[in-house]
Design a protein around this motif. Structure first.
Motif, PDB file in Angstrom:
ATOM      1  N   GLU A  75     -28.909   8.405  -5.071  1.00 52.21           N
ATOM      2  CA  GLU A  75     -28.946   7.304  -5.834  1.00 52.21           C
ATOM      3  C   GLU A  75     -27.325   6.774  -6.367  1.00 52.21           C
ATOM      4  O   GLU A  75     -26.886   5.670  -6.399  1.00 52.21           O
ATOM      5  CB  GLU A  75     -29.455   7.496  -7.292  1.00 52.21           C
ATOM      6  N   TYR A  78     -25.995   5.044  -3.458  1.00 45.80           N
ATOM      7  CA  TYR A  78     -26.360   3.616  -3.442  1.00 45.80           C
ATOM      8  C   TYR A  78     -25.607   2.749  -4.505  1.00 45.80           C
ATOM      9  O   TYR A  78     -25.085   1.518  -4.273  1.00 45.80           O
ATOM     10  CB  TYR A  78     -27.876   3.569  -3.876  1.00 45.80           C
ATOM     11  N   ALA A  79     -25.493   3.296  -5.701  1.00 43.50           N
ATOM     12  CA  ALA A  79     -24.642   2.666  -6.600  1.00 43.50           C
ATOM     13  C   ALA A  79     -23.308   2.484  -6.244  1.00 43.50           C
ATOM     14  O   ALA A  79     -22.500   1.490  -6.588  1.00 43.50           O
ATOM     15  CB  ALA A  79     -24.529   3.779  -8.116  1.00 43.50           C
ATOM     16  N   ASP A  80     -22.536   3.474  -5.412  1.00 42.12           N
ATOM     17  CA  ASP A  80     -21.239   3.220  -4.971  1.00 42.12           C
ATOM     18  C   ASP A  80     -21.271   2.088  -3.872  1.00 42.12           C
ATOM     19  O   ASP A  80     -20.275   1.307  -3.940  1.00 42.12           O
ATOM     20  CB  ASP A  80     -20.642   4.503  -4.333  1.00 42.12           C
ATOM     21  N   ILE A  81     -22.301   1.805  -3.073  1.00 44.31           N
ATOM     22  CA  ILE A  81     -22.381   0.882  -2.170  1.00 44.31           C
ATOM     23  C   ILE A  81     -22.500  -0.528  -2.855  1.00 44.31           C
ATOM     24  O   ILE A  81     -21.833  -1.372  -2.533  1.00 44.31           O
ATOM     25  CB  ILE A  81     -23.567   1.045  -1.313  1.00 44.31           C
ATOM     26  N   GLU A  82     -23.389  -0.490  -3.996  1.00 38.42           N
ATOM     27  CA  GLU A  82     -23.359  -1.818  -4.734  1.00 38.42           C
ATOM     28  C   GLU A  82     -22.085  -2.170  -5.378  1.00 38.42           C
ATOM     29  O   GLU A  82     -21.978  -3.413  -5.782  1.00 38.42           O
ATOM     30  CB  GLU A  82     -24.716  -1.481  -5.695  1.00 38.42           C
ATOM     31  N   ALA A  83     -21.474  -1.062  -5.838  1.00 35.44           N
ATOM     32  CA  ALA A  83     -20.219  -1.283  -6.637  1.00 35.44           C
ATOM     33  C   ALA A  83     -18.940  -1.777  -5.860  1.00 35.44           C
ATOM     34  O   ALA A  83     -17.875  -1.956  -6.179  1.00 35.44           O
ATOM     35  CB  ALA A  83     -19.940  -0.381  -7.683  1.00 35.44           C
ATOM     36  N   GLY A  84     -19.431  -1.398  -4.498  1.00 29.32           N
ATOM     37  CA  GLY A  84     -18.135  -1.950  -3.576  1.00 29.32           C
ATOM     38  C   GLY A  84     -17.183  -0.631  -3.381  1.00 29.32           C
ATOM     39  O   GLY A  84     -16.081  -0.706  -2.812  1.00 29.32           O
ATOM     40  N   ARG A  85     -17.686   0.468  -3.987  1.00 26.25           N
ATOM     41  CA  ARG A  85     -16.829   1.817  -3.683  1.00 26.25           C
ATOM     42  C   ARG A  85     -16.861   2.488  -2.602  1.00 26.25           C
ATOM     43  O   ARG A  85     -17.361   3.427  -2.410  1.00 26.25           O
ATOM     44  CB  ARG A  85     -17.043   2.692  -5.065  1.00 26.25           C
ATOM     45  N   THR A  86     -16.586   1.798  -1.359  1.00 27.73           N
ATOM     46  CA  THR A  86     -16.841   2.286  -0.026  1.00 27.73           C
ATOM     47  C   THR A  86     -15.630   2.014   0.708  1.00 27.73           C
ATOM     48  O   THR A  86     -14.804   1.107   0.407  1.00 27.73           O
ATOM     49  CB  THR A  86     -18.080   1.891   0.796  1.00 27.73           C
TER      50      THR A  86
END
Length: 102
Positions: A75, A78-86
């Motif tokens: 989770e 997934y939160a990092d992906i959604e927040a653009g922290r990749t």
């Protein structure tokens, strides 16, 4: 934009200052501009613009996690992906190679 007229005095370790200013110089950013950028981000984020936490001293061993712990870690991802922290994998691997001389 308002004229810059306020002064800031801060004491930092000489080595930290030197290393940071070398990086900023390579980026073409004067230290005063970087500090101004940092302050603007503090205002925008209503706090520090980065996480302040004790880094994990060891890598995460997923084989030792319970199902609940694994789901919690997924989770977070997934939160990092959604927040653009990749970052792109090739960029991360290049950084690891440079950092560890691989």
């Amino acid at each position: 934009m308002a004229a810059k007229s306020a002064n800031l005095y801060a004491r930092v370790e000489p080595d930290v200052k030197e290393r940071a200013e070398e990086i900023l110089a390579a980026l073409g950013i004067p230290a005063s501009n970087a500090i101004n950028m940092f302050y603007r981000q503090v205002i925008l984020q209503q706090g520090l613009p980065f996480d302040v936490k004790i880094p994990r001293r060891h890598s995460l061993d997923v084989s030792r996690l319970s199902e609940e712990e694994l789901n919690r870690e997924l989770e977070k991802g997934y939160a990092d992906i959604e927040a653009g922290r990749t970052r792109p994998a090739r960029e991360v691997f290049a950084e690891l190679r440079r950092e560890y001389g691989l």
